[in-house]
Enzyme design. Structure first.
Site, PDB file in Angstrom:
ATOM      1  N   HIS A  50     -12.798  -9.544   4.538  1.00  0.00           N
ATOM      2  CA  HIS A  50     -14.152  -9.204   3.999  1.00  0.00           C
ATOM      3  C   HIS A  50     -14.904  -8.235   4.325  1.00  0.00           C
ATOM      4  O   HIS A  50     -15.421  -7.533   3.698  1.00  0.00           O
ATOM      5  CB  HIS A  50     -15.209 -10.576   3.785  1.00  0.00           C
ATOM      6  CG  HIS A  50     -14.783 -11.443   2.710  1.00  0.00           C
ATOM      7  ND1 HIS A  50     -14.633 -11.075   1.427  1.00  0.00           N
ATOM      8  CD2 HIS A  50     -14.809 -13.020   2.699  1.00  0.00           C
ATOM      9  CE1 HIS A  50     -14.574 -12.166   0.669  1.00  0.00           C
ATOM     10  NE2 HIS A  50     -14.733 -13.221   1.408  1.00  0.00           N
ATOM     11  N   HIS A  90      -9.072 -14.816   5.967  1.00  0.00           N
ATOM     12  CA  HIS A  90      -9.932 -14.499   4.864  1.00  0.00           C
ATOM     13  C   HIS A  90     -11.102 -14.131   4.981  1.00  0.00           C
ATOM     14  O   HIS A  90     -11.500 -12.967   4.362  1.00  0.00           O
ATOM     15  CB  HIS A  90      -9.999 -16.090   4.133  1.00  0.00           C
ATOM     16  CG  HIS A  90     -11.146 -16.195   3.098  1.00  0.00           C
ATOM     17  ND1 HIS A  90     -10.558 -16.541   1.516  1.00  0.00           N
ATOM     18  CD2 HIS A  90     -12.354 -15.768   2.869  1.00  0.00           C
ATOM     19  CE1 HIS A  90     -11.541 -16.413   0.604  1.00  0.00           C
ATOM     20  NE2 HIS A  90     -12.544 -15.924   1.425  1.00  0.00           N
ATOM     21  N   GLU A  91     -11.854 -14.549   5.921  1.00  0.00           N
ATOM     22  CA  GLU A  91     -12.885 -13.788   6.490  1.00  0.00           C
ATOM     23  C   GLU A  91     -13.043 -12.661   7.161  1.00  0.00           C
ATOM     24  O   GLU A  91     -14.047 -11.681   6.507  1.00  0.00           O
ATOM     25  CB  GLU A  91     -13.865 -14.894   7.071  1.00  0.00           C
ATOM     26  CG  GLU A  91     -14.222 -16.295   6.383  1.00  0.00           C
ATOM     27  CD  GLU A  91     -15.015 -16.305   5.000  1.00  0.00           C
ATOM     28  OE1 GLU A  91     -15.877 -15.253   4.873  1.00  0.00           O
ATOM     29  OE2 GLU A  91     -14.876 -17.144   4.257  1.00  0.00           O
ATOM     30  N   TYR A  96     -10.073 -18.522  -6.177  1.00  0.00           N
ATOM     31  CA  TYR A  96      -9.879 -19.005  -4.836  1.00  0.00           C
ATOM     32  C   TYR A  96      -8.494 -20.255  -5.178  1.00  0.00           C
ATOM     33  O   TYR A  96      -8.548 -20.746  -6.314  1.00  0.00           O
ATOM     34  CB  TYR A  96     -11.128 -20.010  -4.845  1.00  0.00           C
ATOM     35  CG  TYR A  96     -12.344 -19.106  -3.952  1.00  0.00           C
ATOM     36  CD1 TYR A  96     -12.992 -18.459  -4.770  1.00  0.00           C
ATOM     37  CD2 TYR A  96     -12.381 -19.082  -2.737  1.00  0.00           C
ATOM     38  CE1 TYR A  96     -14.229 -17.859  -4.294  1.00  0.00           C
ATOM     39  CE2 TYR A  96     -13.465 -18.594  -2.209  1.00  0.00           C
ATOM     40  CZ  TYR A  96     -14.244 -17.843  -2.967  1.00  0.00           C
ATOM     41  OH  TYR A  96     -15.447 -17.096  -2.535  1.00  0.00           O
ATOM     42  N   ASP A 142     -13.918 -11.761  -3.646  1.00  0.00           N
ATOM     43  CA  ASP A 142     -13.732 -13.135  -4.121  1.00  0.00           C
ATOM     44  C   ASP A 142     -13.365 -13.164  -5.628  1.00  0.00           C
ATOM     45  O   ASP A 142     -14.464 -13.405  -6.276  1.00  0.00           O
ATOM     46  CB  ASP A 142     -14.679 -14.255  -3.363  1.00  0.00           C
ATOM     47  CG  ASP A 142     -14.530 -14.326  -2.166  1.00  0.00           C
ATOM     48  OD1 ASP A 142     -13.347 -14.375  -1.372  1.00  0.00           O
ATOM     49  OD2 ASP A 142     -15.717 -14.573  -1.601  1.00  0.00           O
TER      50      ASP A 142
END
Length: 364
Positions: A318, A314-315, A330, A327
């Site tokens: 980014h 996920h990170e 979620y 985002d």
């Protein structure tokens, strides 16, 4: 494609569907549970309950001046209400909560991008009738104010589930341009190894956990690239997380995961354990490849839904130089709904990439 701060805010505001600040950004329905019902005597703020006023000490700021904006929130209702702190500025700016424009062009938000967990009691701000709380934020530490000009500044936020909007008066401030510097640019780098995982502010036990998660994230990325290297088609796995199939959409996701895999395989990645927020993790999009892991990361499983390995996927997605995701939703339920309602946003959504990689439950 990354959304501008205005586009992201417009999405939040455009999603208004009910009247509660209960739904946290990053707190999916299936994970909220008891945390949201812990205090039945305090009601969630609805539209019009809280007035927001902005002020500045000077209307013209030189490049050497911090762009300090005071934010005062007042409960103008007749009942005690609560707000999620990350939709306010009481603990600093942890979301893209301001509209900052110069000549109609939005200033890029360069602050933290979190993967939030279910909110805890300490994540809420309670306001009694008539009570106010004030905080001061330095917009130059989170927005790109490199262009000299007259800026229009206002506060505007909505809960992630699109429930209730907070908005303020608008300020007009002349700002002399200055280069953006990340507020954590001077953070201790730890021991950085070329093309390998490094850690900072981690105990030996946490180094072990991070290393395991990192290797599992690499496995996830490799598996995703292999899957996407097959014949493009409207597979259940693809359409569940990214919506209606198109060859261009498939190609975009394949490019994203190829970049994610390359970053894990070839870049000097630092995982910083110093964060104590209730979230899973956060990054600064324009500061690769440092990932700050937070409290929820440690209680998550190593693999599976909302796992440590998935959080790293996920990170990593980014970072602007990787996949430049944002985002928009979620949690699995929200991500699935996003795929149906807006495949374009799903392909730009970090959690959608995480769930595609985790593939739990397994989809063909």
């Amino acid at each position: 494609m990354s959304l501008t701060p205005r586009s992201r805010l417009n999405w939040w505001i455009g999603a208004v569907a009910s009247v509660s600040l209960l739904g946290a950004c990053g707190a999916p329905d299936e994970r909220a549970g008891d945390a949201l019902e812990s205090n039945e005597t305090v009601q969630d703020a609805v539209a019009g309950d809280v007035a927001v006023k902005l002020s500045v000490e000077k209307s013209s700021l030189a490049a050497r001046d911090n762009v300090l904006v005071s934010v005062t929130m007042t409960n103008v209702s007749s009942r005690t209400v609560r707000l999620l702190k990350w939709h306010t500025a009481v603990d600093g700016l942890k979301e893209d909560l301001f509209k900052v424009t110069a000549n109609g062009v939005s200033a890029e938000y360069n602050g933290r991008h979190y993967k939030w967990a279910a909110p805890q009691a300490t994540d809420y701000l309670n306001l009694a009738p008539g009570e106010s709380v004030s905080s001061k934020v330095d917009l130059s530490s989170v927005y790109d104010l490199s262009k000299t000009g007259t800026y229009d500044i206002s506060f505007g936020s909505a809960s992630h589930d699109g429930v209730s909007e907070l908005s303020s008066n608008s300020l007009t401030v002349f700002i002399e341009g200055r280069p953006f510097v990340s507020p954590e640019a001077e953070a201790a780098p730890g021991t950085v190894d070329a093309m390998a995982l490094s850690t900072a502010n981690c105990t030996s036990a946490r180094v072990t956990s991070v290393t395991t998660a990192f290797n599992s994230a690499k496995t996830y990325a490799n598996s995703a690239v292999t899957y996407l290297g097959g014949t493009p088609s409207a597979t259940t796995r693809y359409t569940t997380w990214f919506g209606t199939y198109s060859s261009s959409g498939w190609s975009t996701i394949k490019t994203h995961f190829t970049s994610i895999k390359s970053a894990f395989d070839t870049k000097s990645v630092i995982v910083d354990c110093g964060c104590t927020d209730s979230a899973y993790a956060y990054v600064y999009k324009n500061s690769p490849y440092r990932i700050y892991v937070c409290n929820a990361f440690w209680s998550a499983p190593n693999t599976g839904t909302d796992s440590r390995a998935g959080t790293l996927i996920h990170e990593m997605s980014h970072f602007t130089v990787v996949a430049d995701t944002d985002d928009h939703a979620y949690g699995q339920t929200a991500a699935k709904n996003l795929a149906k309602s807006s495949p374009t946003n799903a392909r730009d959504n970090a959690d959608s990439h995480e769930y595609f990689a985790e593939n739990t439950p397994s989809l063909p």
